[in-house]
Enzyme design. Sequence first.
Site, PDB file in Angstrom:
ATOM      1  N   SER A 139      29.940  75.158  52.817  1.00 19.62           N
ATOM      2  CA  SER A 139      28.891  74.251  52.388  1.00 19.62           C
ATOM      3  C   SER A 139      27.921  74.137  53.560  1.00 19.62           C
ATOM      4  O   SER A 139      28.297  73.671  54.636  1.00 19.62           O
ATOM      5  CB  SER A 139      29.507  72.887  52.061  1.00 19.62           C
ATOM      6  N   LYS A 164      27.408  77.596  49.497  1.00 16.83           N
ATOM      7  CA  LYS A 164      26.818  76.428  48.823  1.00 16.83           C
ATOM      8  C   LYS A 164      25.736  75.877  49.740  1.00 16.83           C
ATOM      9  O   LYS A 164      25.992  75.571  50.908  1.00 16.83           O
ATOM     10  CB  LYS A 164      27.918  75.399  48.562  1.00 16.83           C
ATOM     11  N   LEU A 165      24.533  75.744  49.194  1.00 12.13           N
ATOM     12  CA  LEU A 165      23.397  75.231  49.965  1.00 12.13           C
ATOM     13  C   LEU A 165      23.111  73.799  49.540  1.00 12.13           C
ATOM     14  O   LEU A 165      22.954  73.516  48.350  1.00 12.13           O
ATOM     15  CB  LEU A 165      22.143  76.068  49.696  1.00 12.13           C
ATOM     16  N   LYS A 166      22.988  72.922  50.509  1.00 12.16           N
ATOM     17  CA  LYS A 166      22.528  71.578  50.205  1.00 12.16           C
ATOM     18  C   LYS A 166      21.022  71.633  49.965  1.00 12.16           C
ATOM     19  O   LYS A 166      20.287  72.269  50.743  1.00 12.16           O
ATOM     20  CB  LYS A 166      22.841  70.641  51.383  1.00 12.16           C
ATOM     21  N   ASP A 191      23.866  72.137  45.966  1.00 12.64           N
ATOM     22  CA  ASP A 191      24.367  70.767  45.791  1.00 12.64           C
ATOM     23  C   ASP A 191      23.250  69.798  46.156  1.00 12.64           C
ATOM     24  O   ASP A 191      22.798  69.767  47.308  1.00 12.64           O
ATOM     25  CB  ASP A 191      25.591  70.536  46.690  1.00 12.64           C
ATOM     26  N   GLU A 216      25.202  71.648  41.608  1.00 15.22           N
ATOM     27  CA  GLU A 216      26.112  70.502  41.751  1.00 15.22           C
ATOM     28  C   GLU A 216      25.319  69.197  41.813  1.00 15.22           C
ATOM     29  O   GLU A 216      24.368  69.074  42.591  1.00 15.22           O
ATOM     30  CB  GLU A 216      26.939  70.717  43.036  1.00 15.22           C
ATOM     31  N   ASP A 241      30.210  66.174  40.725  1.00 12.25           N
ATOM     32  CA  ASP A 241      31.024  65.763  41.878  1.00 12.25           C
ATOM     33  C   ASP A 241      31.078  64.229  41.858  1.00 12.25           C
ATOM     34  O   ASP A 241      32.017  63.623  41.323  1.00 12.25           O
ATOM     35  CB  ASP A 241      30.381  66.338  43.148  1.00 12.25           C
ATOM     36  N   LYS A 265      37.811  66.185  44.285  1.00 12.32           N
ATOM     37  CA  LYS A 265      38.197  65.792  45.650  1.00 12.32           C
ATOM     38  C   LYS A 265      39.306  64.764  45.480  1.00 12.32           C
ATOM     39  O   LYS A 265      39.062  63.677  44.924  1.00 12.32           O
ATOM     40  CB  LYS A 265      37.011  65.158  46.390  1.00 12.32           C
ATOM     41  N   GLY A 293      35.113  68.985  49.496  1.00 13.15           N
ATOM     42  CA  GLY A 293      35.530  68.480  50.800  1.00 13.15           C
ATOM     43  C   GLY A 293      34.579  67.407  51.270  1.00 13.15           C
ATOM     44  O   GLY A 293      33.485  67.238  50.713  1.00 13.15           O
ATOM     45  N   LEU A 295      34.147  66.962  54.895  1.00 11.46           N
ATOM     46  CA  LEU A 295      34.210  67.214  56.345  1.00 11.46           C
ATOM     47  C   LEU A 295      35.489  66.619  56.943  1.00 11.46           C
ATOM     48  O   LEU A 295      35.460  66.074  58.050  1.00 11.46           O
ATOM     49  CB  LEU A 295      32.978  66.632  57.064  1.00 11.46           C
TER      50      LEU A 295
HETATM   51  O1  OSB Z   1      28.835  66.617  48.099  1.00  8.92           O
HETATM   52  O2  OSB Z   1      30.432  67.899  48.572  1.00  8.92           O
HETATM   53  C1  OSB Z   1      29.615  67.046  48.923  1.00  8.92           C
HETATM   54  C2  OSB Z   1      29.946  66.528  52.698  1.00  8.92           C
HETATM   55  C3  OSB Z   1      29.684  65.190  52.785  1.00  8.92           C
HETATM   56  C4  OSB Z   1      29.383  64.470  51.663  1.00  8.92           C
HETATM   57  C5  OSB Z   1      29.325  65.113  50.419  1.00  8.92           C
HETATM   58  C6  OSB Z   1      29.608  66.455  50.304  1.00  8.92           C
HETATM   59  C7  OSB Z   1      29.874  67.179  51.477  1.00  8.92           C
HETATM   60  C8  OSB Z   1      30.089  68.634  51.492  1.00  8.92           C
HETATM   61  C9  OSB Z   1      30.917  69.176  52.621  1.00  8.92           C
HETATM   62  O3  OSB Z   1      29.562  69.409  50.726  1.00  8.92           O
HETATM   63  C10 OSB Z   1      32.052  69.996  52.180  1.00  8.92           C
HETATM   64  C11 OSB Z   1      32.958  70.294  53.348  1.00  8.92           C
HETATM   65  O4  OSB Z   1      32.708  71.285  54.017  1.00  8.92           O
HETATM   66  O5  OSB Z   1      33.900  69.516  53.605  1.00  8.92           O
HETATM   67 MG    MG Z   2      28.982  67.628  46.258  1.00  8.29          MG
END
Ligand code: OSB
Ligand code: MG
Length: 371
Positions: A139, A164-166, A191, A216, A241, A265, A293, A295
Amino acid sequence: MKHAVKIDSAELRMVHLPLLTPFVISTGTMTHKTFPLLILRGGGLEAVAEGVMDPLPDYLEETTAGAVDLLRNAVVPKLVGERITSSADIAPVLAPWRGNRMAKAVVEMAVWDLWAKALNQPLWHLLGGVRNRIEVGVSLGIAPLDVTLDRIAEAQDQGYRRIKLKIKQGHDLALLAGVRNAFPDIKLTVDANTDYALSDLSTLRKMDAFDLDYIEQPLAFDDILDHNQVQAALKTAICLDESIRTAKDARIALQMGAARVINIKVGRVGGYAEARAIHDVCAAFGAPVWCGGMLESGVGRAHNIHLATMPNFTKPGDTSSASRYFERDIVNEPLEAADGLMSVPPGAGIGVTLDYAYLDQVSEVIEVWTA
Ligand code: OSB
Ligand code: MG
């Protein structure tokens, strides 16, 4: 009774782990991972879980302060001295309290770890897992195109199974065009962490051009209904999510066509019982799931790996190498992916042990309870 374990003591800590690189998503920037850690001891065993709530409620409503308050003043005191004969024993302890699924998950997950250790079984065996390594992707936080391209190239070299790109409003279509231009064939997802509204439907529709595996959580954290309109207007699958806290949420979303993929999650949904129920509902609808996840440190990372061994986790998850996030982890066992595969740490329970020398440097003990 051999397969019963009494919880002799509990220890609640607050952990502050610096992140190697700030992690930027549409709602803000994280430079540290701050989380409550619960350690349960009994029968010579030690079990552990961490919370996924943030100091401020910018992903979902829960906060670390709120979680600590609930755990200290209500949940953990009820637990110490209890005999655990099954992971199901925890449900009635948590039942009186509304919501607060992230706080409840900390306790539920630690009890599963303790129970698995009492049975001398790896947790994934008790969950009905079907594989001892899981496919993972990365991510990538919000960053300029050139930085993003470098990060993708690195992740590709390391063999990660999807990128996965934010994204956020204004940091979306041009980014995707640049990424697809450089990497036409990679498995790619985005996402939005809730940054769009129904009025952005034309922007979201343009994402169909980039062959994304899914988009996402484009809309609000508490919405399912409007996601239905987005899904109906797009070829690309919507993945939920934030919106999915329960098996009922998943059932409603899939029944109405608000999503075709669900991110589970275990720390968001209240623990393994609800995570499995969501997994099973999705399987019944033929909808794939993957393990998200937050982090996590090695503790939460290990829990996520065990969860993702279940059969309907058929898309690569977010549990990439701990060394991507932290200079040093609070567990002794390295959790590192190779060729996009993360192996389940062997051993009973979650299979990782606390590195107290480092944990003591990065945490403070909030309270200890003894039976
Ligand atoms: O939306 O999945 C999410 C991290 C912090 C808050 C929300 C998200 C995320 C990630 C990180 O996408 C995923 C990871 O590498 O743990
Ligand atoms: Mg997410």
